[in-house]
Design an enzyme around this catalytic site. Structure first.
Site, short mmCIF file in Angstrom:
data_model
loop_
_atom_site.label_atom_id
_atom_site.label_comp_id
_atom_site.label_asym_id
_atom_site.label_seq_id
_atom_site.Cartn_x
_atom_site.Cartn_y
_atom_site.Cartn_z
N CYS A 339 1.30 -1.27 0.08
CA CYS A 339 0.14 -0.06 0.18
C CYS A 339 0.92 1.05 0.05
O CYS A 339 0.68 2.27 -0.88
CB CYS A 339 -0.67 0.55 0.58
SG CYS A 339 -1.18 -1.26 2.18
N ARG A 368 7.45 -11.11 5.28
CA ARG A 368 7.20 -11.22 6.20
C ARG A 368 7.97 -12.00 7.05
O ARG A 368 8.23 -13.06 7.18
CB ARG A 368 5.28 -11.12 6.57
CG ARG A 368 4.15 -10.15 6.20
CD ARG A 368 2.96 -10.68 6.08
NE ARG A 368 2.42 -9.14 5.22
CZ ARG A 368 0.97 -9.09 4.68
NH1 ARG A 368 0.42 -9.58 5.81
NH2 ARG A 368 1.00 -8.46 4.29
N GLN A 386 1.51 -10.46 -3.33
CA GLN A 386 -0.23 -10.37 -3.19
C GLN A 386 -0.89 -10.24 -4.32
O GLN A 386 -0.42 -9.18 -5.44
CB GLN A 386 -1.20 -9.42 -2.42
CG GLN A 386 -0.07 -9.53 -1.19
CD GLN A 386 -0.45 -8.40 0.17
OE1 GLN A 386 0.01 -7.28 -0.29
NE2 GLN A 386 -0.78 -8.66 1.10
N ASP A 388 -2.51 -7.79 -5.25
CA ASP A 388 -2.48 -6.30 -4.73
C ASP A 388 -3.90 -6.00 -5.49
O ASP A 388 -3.18 -5.20 -6.57
CB ASP A 388 -1.93 -5.97 -3.75
CG ASP A 388 -1.67 -5.71 -2.26
OD1 ASP A 388 -3.69 -5.05 -2.37
OD2 ASP A 388 -0.98 -4.52 -1.73
N HIS A 390 -5.02 -1.26 -5.16
CA HIS A 390 -6.03 0.03 -3.77
C HIS A 390 -6.62 0.34 -4.94
O HIS A 390 -6.46 1.23 -5.64
CB HIS A 390 -5.06 0.25 -3.24
CG HIS A 390 -3.70 -0.33 -3.04
ND1 HIS A 390 -2.60 -0.93 -3.31
CD2 HIS A 390 -4.14 -1.16 -1.29
CE1 HIS A 390 -2.60 -1.67 -2.01
NE2 HIS A 390 -3.38 -2.22 -0.65
N LYS A 474 -14.39 -4.75 7.04
CA LYS A 474 -13.39 -6.21 5.49
C LYS A 474 -14.36 -7.10 5.85
O LYS A 474 -15.30 -7.75 6.46
CB LYS A 474 -12.03 -6.62 6.09
CG LYS A 474 -12.26 -7.21 7.38
CD LYS A 474 -10.99 -7.62 7.52
CE LYS A 474 -10.22 -9.06 8.84
NZ LYS A 474 -9.92 -9.53 8.99
N HIS A 522 -8.59 -1.32 0.03
CA HIS A 522 -7.26 -2.81 -0.23
C HIS A 522 -8.38 -4.29 -0.34
O HIS A 522 -9.25 -5.00 -0.43
CB HIS A 522 -6.30 -3.40 0.90
CG HIS A 522 -6.16 -2.28 1.98
ND1 HIS A 522 -4.44 -2.29 2.04
CD2 HIS A 522 -6.91 -1.41 2.35
CE1 HIS A 522 -4.72 -1.37 2.50
NE2 HIS A 522 -5.41 -0.89 3.13
#
Length: 649
Positions: A339, A368, A386, A388, A390, A474, A522
Site C-alpha cells: 500500500c 513477512r 499478493q 493486490d 488499491h 472488511k 485494499h
RNA sequence: GCUAGCGUAGCUCAACCGGCAGAGCAGCUGAUUUGUAAUCAGCAGGUUGUGGGUUCAAGUCCCUCCGCUAGCUCCA
C-alpha cells in the site's frame, strides 16, 4: 402442569417433576434406550436433566441420528480419555477437554512427555472404560464447595479456572464417572457405552488458556464416531488429504521447491509451477484491465521512514525482516505490504474528484517474518505475491467499488470451480475505541457493505461484530476445497487510516473546489499467489484443468518407427499454442501412457502406423481414457475450445 | 518462538540389543521396436541433515545447531 411439545406435534402433560428420560420412556422403551441427549427449547441437555415444573416446553430427544449427539458423545469421549490417562499416569492435572470439528481433545499437565507410542495403551484403557459402561452423573455444587472439591482432588488448574473464569457462577457442575470426577459444564451421553469407534490422532503442545507466557500443556487429539465405518471414512478422508498435500504433489509434479539454504518459507517456483502461476497471472491481469484497474510496478523494498509514516513500523516489527542498514545510515525495509508504494503513486500529482475512483493494481512481492513454527509449504510463507490493488475513491463511491471487488472475487472463484465458499463481513465493536475514523463513516460504510452483500446474494454470509481491523471493516472469502477443507483466500478491506492526516494525508479536490480525504480499499481476490496455488494443487489433486496444466499434451509413438510422424504432430500442436511434450523412448506404449498418467498430463496423442497413414491421432484423456481416432485438426480444436472455456472437469 | 515427533541414494522406504549401509522406482548403458497404466539385462548412485561427545565399534546412545511435520501462539 407441564406441557411437553414433541417434534411430531404430540403434547404430553405432566403434573409431576420429570426428566427428559422419563418423557422418552413414556414415548417408548426403545427411544428411552436410544436417547443420548435432549434438546429443550433449543438448548442441548443430558437425558437426566429435569424439565421445568410447569408451562410449555419443546422437547426433542436426540439419538445417534442427530448431529448434535455426535458432539455430546465426543465430549464424553474426551472425559473417557482423561480418565484413562489418569489411570495410567501419576500426577495428571486436567485443563480443558472440549470437542472440535470431527473430534475432541483434552489438555493435560504432567511431568512425563506423552508420545504416539502411548496411544495404544491409552486406547486400550479407554476401551475398558467404554466396555464397563458406567453412567455419567451430573453433580451441581455451590461455587465455594466446588473450589474446595478441586483442591482436594489436587486439580489446581481447575481451581484457578473456578476462581478466575467462573467466579460469577453461584452453582457449577461436575460430572462423575466411576472414580473420575471432573469440573464440566456438560452435557454428556448417559453412559460410556454410547461411545462408538474412536482413535487418538496426535499429541501437541498447547498453552494454558492460550497464553504463551503461561505453562505449556500436553494436548491429546482424538476422533470419535458412532460406528466403525464412519471412523474409517474419516480416516480415509485424512489419507486423501495427505495424498493431495500440495507439498507432496509439488515435489512429485515438480511445481515448486523450498530449499533450506535459500531459507524457510521462501518459495522457488519450478518451471511447471511457474507455468501455472503465469496462467493465473494473465487471467487476473485480463480481468483487471476489463474492470478499469491500472497495473503498476513498484520495488519490494522501501525506506524505513515510509513505513513509519504508514504506521507499520515499528508496530509490526516482530513480524518483519529487520531493516537493512546502509553505511550512510539510510535504512530500508523489505516491504510487508504494497500500500505505501501505491499511495505514493496516488500522491504523485494532485488528484481531482474526476480522477476517482483510481484503481492501482500490482502483483506485489511482500515479505513477512512469520514465526518458524507457522510455516507450511506454500500456504504459509515468508515471501509472497499478493494480487493486490488499491482503490482510492470518494465516500459516495465506496458501495459501488466494494460491489466491484466482490464481483471480481466471485468471478475468480467461480472460474476455478470453487463454488463452495462463504463470506465473512467483519464490523467494528461499537463499544471499543480502538478504531480510527469517524463512527458515522463506519456506520455508513458497514451499512453499505452489508447492503451490497445482500444484494449480490452472497452465499453463507456471516457478520462478525468486533472482528474488523482497527482501520476499517472488511469482507473475507473463505473457500472450501473439494474435500471440505477451508481456506481463507480473497479479502476486501476498507481503510480510513492510511489516507488520514496522521498517516499519508491523502487528498483530492472535490466539485466544491475544496480538498477532501479519499477512502482507500485494499483488495486481493487470490490473497497470495503462493497460497492460492497451493490450495489449487490440493483442490485439483494436481490434475489442473487444461488451461492451467503445465503440460497440456504429450505426443507418444507406438514405436520409434513413427517418430517422424510424431514430430510433425508435436510441431502442429506447438504451432497451435499448446504446451506439448513428447515421448519417443523405445518403450511399450503402455509404459509411456503410465508415465503420462502419473504426471497427470491432460491429453495424450498416441500415434503409430494407422495414424501416420491417415494423418490422424488417437486421443487419450487422462480421465476418460481412449477417446478414439480423429483428425489432428479436430483434436486441436477440441483442446483449444476447452482452454478458451477454462473448462473444469 | 514453545511442546512432541522426525531427518538414511533424486523419490518411497529397510537396516534386531551399538557390530561390513540395503531394496524398489527414477537415472545411465545395452538389447528389444512395442497399439492405451510398468519389456529385459547390466551399471552407477551415500561423509546416514550439521558440528561435537560416549564407545574397541555409532545410521542406532548423549549434547549443539539447521530443517521438516502436527499443534499452540501470532497473523497487516
Amino acid at each position: 402442569m407441564l406441557k411437553v411439545h414433541l417434534p411430531d406435534g404430540n403434547v404430553l402433560e405432566y403434573s409431576r417433576r420429570v426428566r427428559a428420560l422419563d418423557v422418552a420412556a413414556d414415548i417408548g422403551p426403545r427411544l428411552a434406550k436410544a436417547a443420548l441427549g435432549a434438546e429443550v427449547d433449543g438448548r442441548i441437555v443430558g437425558v437426566d436433566a429435569f424439565l421445568p415444573d410447569e408451562g410449555d416446553v419443546d422437547l426433542r430427544l436426540l439419538t445417534k441420528k442427530d448431529a448434535a449427539s455426535l458432539d455430546l458423545m465426543r465430549h464424553s469421549c474426551a472425559h473417557v480419555m482423561a480418565r484413562a490417562v489418569m489411570r495410567l499416569f501419576e500426577g495428571v492435572q486436567l485443563a480443558f477437554g472440549p470437542t472440535v470439528d470431527n473430534g475432541f481433545y483434552y489438555d493435560f499437565l504432567l511431568d512425563r512427555p506423552l508420545s504416539e507410542d502411548d496411544f495404544p495403551e491409552i486406547e486400550a484403557e479407554m476401551a475398558k472404560i467404554i466396555k464397563d459402561d458406567e453412567p455419567f452423573e451430573r453433580l451441581e455444587q455451590p461455587h465455594a464447595k466446588a473450589v474446595e472439591l478441586c483442591r482436594e482432588l489436587g486439580q489446581t488448574l481447575k481451581v484457578e479456572h473456578l476462581e478466575a473464569g467462573l467466579d460469577e457462577h453461584e452453582m457449577v457442575s461436575f460430572y462423575r464417572q466411576g472414580e473420575f470426577l471432573d469440573l464440566c459444564r456438560g452435557p454428556h451421553v448417559p453412559s460410556a457405552g454410547a461411545i462408538g469407534a474412536l482413535k487418538l490422532l496426535s499429541v501437541a503442545g498447547a498453552y494454558w488458556k492460550g497464553d504463551a507466557s503461561r505453562q505449556q500443556l500436553q494436548r491429546l487429539y482424538g476422533t470419535a464416531w458412532f460406528d466403525k465405518k464412519e471412523l474409517d471414512d474419516y480416516l480415509m478422508r485424512l489419507e486423501e488429504a495427505k495424498r493431495r498435500d500440495h507439498r507432496v504433489l509439488g515435489k512429485q509434479l515438480e511445481l515448486f521447491l523450498i530449499d533450506p539454504e535459500v531459507g524457510s518459507g521462501l518459495v522457488l517456483w519450478l518451471p511447471k509451477g511457474a507455468t501455472v502461476r503465469r496462467e493465473l497471472e494473465s487471467f487476473i491481469y485480463g480481468e483487471l484491465i476489463r474492470r478499469g484497474y491500472q497495473p503498476v510496478y513498484t520495488p519490494a523494498i522501501g525506506r524505513v521512514q515510509l513505513y513509519e509514516t504508514s504506521g507499520h513500523y515499528p508496530y509490526y516489527a516482530h513480524s518483519q525482516f529487520p531493516p537493512i542498514e546502509m553505511s550512510d545510515g539510510d535504512r530500508f525495509l523489505l516491504r510487508p505490504m504494497n500500500c505505501p508504494h501505491h499511495i505514493k503513486i496516488y500522491q504523485s500529482k494532485p488528484r481531482s474528484y474526476r480522477d476517482l475512483p483510481l484503481r492501482i493494481a500490482e502483483l506485489g512481492l511482500v515479505h513477512r517474518f512469520e514465526q518458524s513454527g507457522e510455516l507450511t509449504g506454500m500456504t504459509r510463507v515468508r515471501g509472497f505475491t499478493q494480487d493486490d490493488a488499491h482503490i482510492f475513491c470518494t465516500e459516495d463511491q465506496v458501495a459501488d467499488e466494494f460491489r466491484g471487488c466482490l464481483d471480481m472475487t466471485q468471478f475468480v472463484l467461480k472460474t476455478l470451480g470453487l463454488d463452495d465458499y462463504r463470506v465473512r463481513l467483519s464490523f467494528r465493536d461499537p463499544k471499543s475505541d480502538k478504531y480510527v475514523g469517524r463512527p458515522e463513516d463506519w456506520d455508513r460504510a458497514e451499512a453499505a457493505l452489508e447492503a451490497v452483500c445482500r444484494d449480490l446474494d452472497l452465499p453463507n454470509l456471516e457478520i462478525e461484530v468486533g472482528e474488523a481491523a482497527f482501520y476499517g471493516p472488511k469482507a473475507d472469502f473463505i473457500a472450501s476445497d473439494c474435500i471440505g477443507r477451508q481456506w481463507q483466500l480473497g479479502t476486501v478491506q476498507l481503510d480510513y487510516n492510511l489516507p488520514s492526516p496522521q498517516r499519508f494525508n491523502l487528498e483530492y479536490i472535490g466539485a466544491d473546489n475544496h480538498p477532501h480525504q479519499p477512502v482507500m480499499i485494499h483488495r486481493a481476490p487470490f490473497g497470495s499467489l503462493e497460497r492460492f496455488t497451493g490450495m489449487l494443487i490440493e483442490h485439483f489433486a494436481g490434475a489442473f484443468p487444461l488451461w492451467l496444466a503445465p503440460e497440456q499434451a504429450r505426443v507418444m509413438v507406438v514405436s520409434q518407427k513413427f517418430e517422424e510422424y510424431g514430430r510433425s504432430v508435436e510441431a502442429a500442436l506447438r504451432a497451435a499454442g499448446l504446451r506439448v511434450s513428447s515421448d519417443y523412448r523405445p518403450e511399450k506404449v503402455g509404459a509411456k501412457i503410465r508415465d503420462a498418467q502419473i504426471e497427470l498430463i491432460p491429453y495424450m496423442f498416441v500415434v503409430g502406423n494407422r495414424e501416420a497413414e491417415t494423418g490422424t491421432v488417437a486421443l487419450r484423456d487422462r480421465r476418460e481414457g481412449d477417446l478414439g481416432t480423429m483428425s489432428l485438426d479436430a483434436a486441436v480444436a477440441k483442446l483449444k475450445q476447452e482452454i478458451d472455456a477454462k473448462t473444469i472437469r
